[in-house]
Design a protein around this motif. Sequence first.
Motif, PDB file in Angstrom:
ATOM      1  N   GLU A 222      27.719  30.683 -13.375  1.00 35.10           N
ATOM      2  CA  GLU A 222      27.277  29.127 -13.202  1.00 35.10           C
ATOM      3  C   GLU A 222      26.720  28.997 -14.602  1.00 35.10           C
ATOM      4  N   THR A 223      26.973  27.832 -15.139  1.00 38.66           N
ATOM      5  CA  THR A 223      26.902  27.286 -16.484  1.00 38.66           C
ATOM      6  C   THR A 223      26.211  25.818 -16.414  1.00 38.66           C
ATOM      7  N   ARG A 224      25.412  25.371 -16.996  1.00 43.84           N
ATOM      8  CA  ARG A 224      25.009  23.903 -17.071  1.00 43.84           C
ATOM      9  C   ARG A 224      24.440  23.785 -18.564  1.00 43.84           C
ATOM     10  N   ARG A 225      24.914  22.533 -19.001  1.00 48.93           N
ATOM     11  CA  ARG A 225      24.777  22.262 -20.317  1.00 48.93           C
ATOM     12  C   ARG A 225      23.485  21.457 -20.796  1.00 48.93           C
ATOM     13  N   GLN A 226      23.098  21.763 -21.711  1.00 47.34           N
ATOM     14  CA  GLN A 226      21.905  21.171 -22.087  1.00 47.34           C
ATOM     15  C   GLN A 226      22.173  19.729 -22.968  1.00 47.34           C
ATOM     16  N   ARG A 227      21.498  18.638 -22.877  1.00 46.39           N
ATOM     17  CA  ARG A 227      21.542  17.543 -23.612  1.00 46.39           C
ATOM     18  C   ARG A 227      20.056  17.065 -23.807  1.00 46.39           C
ATOM     19  N   ARG A 228      20.052  16.267 -24.966  1.00 50.90           N
ATOM     20  CA  ARG A 228      18.821  15.649 -25.417  1.00 50.90           C
ATOM     21  C   ARG A 228      18.831  14.213 -25.678  1.00 50.90           C
ATOM     22  N   LEU A 229      17.687  13.469 -25.318  1.00 57.01           N
ATOM     23  CA  LEU A 229      17.515  12.348 -25.869  1.00 57.01           C
ATOM     24  C   LEU A 229      17.041  11.983 -27.005  1.00 57.01           C
ATOM     25  N   VAL A 230      17.632  11.406 -28.262  1.00 55.19           N
ATOM     26  CA  VAL A 230      17.148  11.252 -29.699  1.00 55.19           C
ATOM     27  C   VAL A 230      16.831  10.007 -29.921  1.00 55.19           C
ATOM     28  N   ILE A 231      15.446   9.880 -30.517  1.00 53.86           N
ATOM     29  CA  ILE A 231      14.821   8.878 -30.791  1.00 53.86           C
ATOM     30  C   ILE A 231      14.397   8.967 -32.232  1.00 53.86           C
ATOM     31  N   SER A 232      14.784   8.019 -33.174  1.00 53.10           N
ATOM     32  CA  SER A 232      14.737   8.365 -34.481  1.00 53.10           C
ATOM     33  C   SER A 232      14.574   7.380 -35.225  1.00 53.10           C
ATOM     34  N   PHE A 233      13.992   7.586 -36.551  1.00 53.70           N
ATOM     35  CA  PHE A 233      14.109   6.629 -37.659  1.00 53.70           C
ATOM     36  C   PHE A 233      14.089   7.366 -39.003  1.00 53.70           C
ATOM     37  N   PHE A 234      14.657   6.703 -39.972  1.00 50.77           N
ATOM     38  CA  PHE A 234      14.593   7.162 -41.473  1.00 50.77           C
ATOM     39  C   PHE A 234      14.272   6.118 -42.387  1.00 50.77           C
ATOM     40  N   THR A 235      13.244   6.823 -43.279  1.00 57.15           N
ATOM     41  CA  THR A 235      12.589   5.939 -44.222  1.00 57.15           C
ATOM     42  C   THR A 235      12.587   6.646 -45.786  1.00 57.15           C
ATOM     43  N   PRO A 236      13.104   5.656 -46.765  1.00 63.70           N
ATOM     44  CA  PRO A 236      12.896   6.334 -48.079  1.00 63.70           C
ATOM     45  C   PRO A 236      11.509   5.723 -48.700  1.00 63.70           C
ATOM     46  N   ILE A 237      11.081   6.889 -49.361  1.00 60.83           N
ATOM     47  CA  ILE A 237       9.955   6.511 -50.282  1.00 60.83           C
ATOM     48  C   ILE A 237      10.174   7.156 -51.479  1.00 60.83           C
ATOM     49  N   GLY A 238      10.161   6.126 -52.378  1.00 55.72           N
ATOM     50  CA  GLY A 238      10.343   6.767 -53.697  1.00 55.72           C
ATOM     51  C   GLY A 238      11.531   7.652 -53.990  1.00 55.72           C
ATOM     52  N   ASN A 239      11.357   8.952 -54.420  1.00 55.91           N
ATOM     53  CA  ASN A 239      12.507   9.680 -54.665  1.00 55.91           C
ATOM     54  C   ASN A 239      12.957  10.428 -53.188  1.00 55.91           C
TER      55      ASN A 239
END
Length: 630
Positions: free
Chosen positions: A361-378
């Motif tokens: 028996e094998t079950r596959r993992q999955r995940r819900l991804v909730i994200s944001f990206f921000t630049p600040i200066g360099n």
Amino acid sequence: MTLAESRTTHPLTMTTAEEVAAVREVLVDAGLLTEHVRYAFFAPEEPAKSEVLAGGDCDRRFRVVLLDIATGRSWDTVVSTDHRSVVSSRELDPPVDGQPPIIDTEFEMIEDILNADAGWLAALEQRGIAPASVRAVPLSAGVYDYPDEAGRRVVRAFGFQQDHERDHPWAHPIDGLVAYVDLTRRSVDRIIDEATHPVPATSGNFDDPEVAGPPLDSLKPIEITQPQGRSFTVEDGHVRWGKWDLRIGFNEREGLTLHQIAFDDRPICYRASVAEMVVPYADPAPVRFWQNYFDCGEYMFARYSDSLQLGCDCLGDILYTDAVIADDLGNPRTIQNAICMHEEDYGVLWKHSDMFTGSRETRRQRRLVISFFTPIGNYDYGFYWYLYLDGTIELECKATGIVFTSGTPGEYATEIAPGLGAPFHQHLFSARLDMTVDGANNSVEEVEAQRVPMGEGNPYGNAFRRSVTRLQRESDAQRQANAASARVWHIVNPEKRNALGQEVGYVLHPTGQPTLLADDASSIAARATFATKALWVTRYDPAQRYSAGDFVNQNPGGAGLPAWVQADRPVDGEDIVVWHTFGLTHFPRPEDWPVMPVDYTGFVLKPAGFFDRNPALDVPPTVSDHCASL
């Protein structure tokens, strides 16, 4: 119809453009938003936890910090949009409270201020640099032994040479030179011209084909599809996926916030966010010793969040959510595609091939991804919350972009290109976790491995046991991580038991990297005391939201966590907040130039006795042409 009648009823619903406009109207009508007054901060003023959990309507409020750029005076203000009124307004006392965050209006005036100063122009002329080619970088000043700066709104500015409009100036630091600037008077207080160093001539133009080289064309496309559509739903910020149920929010200081996180209708965490981050630098040079940046509290870094792009920032069957904030003038500004949500395959969830029964028996993992990206200066920062099928919660922070540069490689900096240095530094984040593990009253236990000496009861020396220490009060709930003893912290509910009679809980797994490395007597240690410990536990107080206090910019120190824990409140079996410091200690590499591959840090919350058995037994086998019996 009023805003209260038109909006959805949940008190944690995300901010709308209509609400931002309404706040502005209230402030104008009250005479608080005048010609020279700007917004330095804007965010929802969330109701107390008890009000939200009780249900029913809550007054919809917003917090605005107002800054008069002509006088430097500022006010911490709360507005009710339901009642269209100013609830409160307090003028700040900068030497005590600190200053409001630095705003775009002030960033934009820096080059004009510098180019009007004879000392700055003379320093550039001595170096043979045309002022028009210099990009000024104004940075938060901190608090040091400069009595004349007390109560004044100050930044410190470096210069970087830009050879043409597509040239990345970070490659060309004008080292040995810094200007101290008064933002209110719009004048230069002093010039520190410590030494003349050659401006590095290396190119930082990673987007130039001559620098990057020919593209790697052997990589074949990867496409992620969900023919039957995504498995999650989102309605007015309310997210449902598998057994997970939560709400999302967004504000310019913390960015993405998660609320009322529950699994299988059981609460785990009422509110989760990154409440502060600090980037302390290690170079003690006369022009650099003050470099310590609080990207949340001093810059409101999430106001610069990217509008994410499918196939670049996110991959798969994506749902984007816009975020509405306010600009300096109080007008609504929408960040399109600010938040990305999608599912990811994450390898094997559980597996067994049994020698006795012949089962496979094998079950596959999955995940819900909730994200944001921000630049600040360099730098650019990505914040990724992961929810897994087995009840695990993870936060992964990604640091990329361009390392801050100097023209003086040496003891405290890596030479990353000919003549170009990158000073050593840390990225230290503070997660605020308002835990509600199966209810509001929780406790924290420090759990670690303990070696048992060889002797009676352990004649062969193989034994080790688990050491458990219950944290009782705020004074003893200030802890360091210890990877050598596998130290973790269990957040448990002493009022709830699982089928085995154990307290239900979640365990916080730290990465165990160093906390703040600056000396305990340093200015930055006083201002970023939260970063000196990996764990703090406090009693819940709706006013205690930010690890280094409400006003970090030019705050002399002691605000936030070190002030709150002076009350030494009990935290065993109480409504508590867990604060976790984690991050990176960065000794830059040549491979980090001219643009840095992502570096990762974060933490994991895993169920520990929260369930009676594996909660992912009901995950069905994968049905796919690529997964078949032989």
